[in-house]
Design a protein around this motif. Structure first.
Motif: not given
Length: 261
Positions: A108-109, A124, A225
């Motif tokens: 996810t990053n 975040y 992202n």
């Protein structure tokens, strides 16, 4: 769709990206159809979207062919992860992490990727896109050929029409801050919000200062992202120096990729 139809939505009879320039070899919305077929054949295999269509349709977007706003292609294709922009680094990282046995659901990053999440990431700080630019009223341009009998009478209207859009830069750290765009359901029937979301997305595409984006689609979150860092000169030389065949797949025999002139 561009390869199959003209701007007037008439069917093309050729396709420069198909062997022997033959038209009609691919379905409408090929990304969605191919993803569906891959899912039918390999139910547990991750599907990674990439290319121009994935990049342009990574958030809720206006679709010229159907004349409406559609969801992110990641949702419509039911894919696991989407790669946008110059995706060389992201593609290599996804491939290596899959090879190491990592689940695609945990990726996810990665810069230059978009994923489907159940909730916004906790690490975040999420700020609303209206803090960057406040959506306003529709701008109606004046007719430049219209003769005004009294300039003073229309002075306020002219000044109002010429008033610039105010952009309020945020000082939040790009590495730990994300911008929430209006949800798909609201963009669907509000052209002002749609224009606002599209503008904010483009304002956040700088790979060095742009922030991640988040957009609600029903009960799911689209997480985009930060944009990928451009390749260095040495990296780009290496990529372009790889042994690409630059010819159609061997299954097509002597077929040409483009018609001869």
């Amino acid at each position: 769709m561009i390869n199959r139809y003209t701007a007037d939505k008439k069917l093309r009879h050729d396709d420069a990206y198909t062997p022997n320039n033959e038209g009609g070899k691919r379905p409408d919305r090929a990304t969605l159809v191919y993803s569906q077929r891959c899912r039918e054949a390999y139910k547990e295999t991750p599907i990674v979207l990439g290319g121009i269509e994935a990049s342009l349709r990574r958030i809720a977007h206006y679709d010229y062919w159907s004349d409406k706003v559609r969801r992110s292609v990641l949702f419509d294709a039911k894919a696991d992860i989407l790669l946008f922009g110059n995706a060389e680094r992201a593609l290599v990282e996804v491939a290596h992490r899959l090879a190491d046995g990592e689940s695609v659901a945990d990726m996810t990053n990665i810069r230059g990727t978009a994923v489907n999440l159940a909730a916004e990431p906790e690490q975040y700080t999420i700020i609303d896109s209206s803090r960057i630019e406040k959506p306003g009223k529709a701008f109606v341009p004046q007719n430049p050929y219209q003769v005004e009998s009294n300039c003073d009478t229309n002075k306020s209207d002219t000044e109002a029409a010429a008033k610039p859009i105010t952009i309020r830069p945020s000082r939040h750290d790009a590495a730990s801050t994300a911008v929430r765009l209006p949800p798909f359901e609201k963009l669907n029937n509000d052209r002002i919000l749609y224009a606002h979301a599209s503008r904010v997305m483009h304002l956040e595409t700088n790979p060095y200062s742009g922030r991640a984006l988040i957009q609600r689609h029903g009960n799911r979150e689209l997480w985009v992202n930060q944009a990928p860092i451009p390749l260095s000169t040495e990296e780009m030389d290496y990529v372009f120096g790889l042994p690409y065949a630059r010819v159609p797949h061997p299954k097509y025999g002597k077929a040409r990729s483009r018609p001869t002139t």
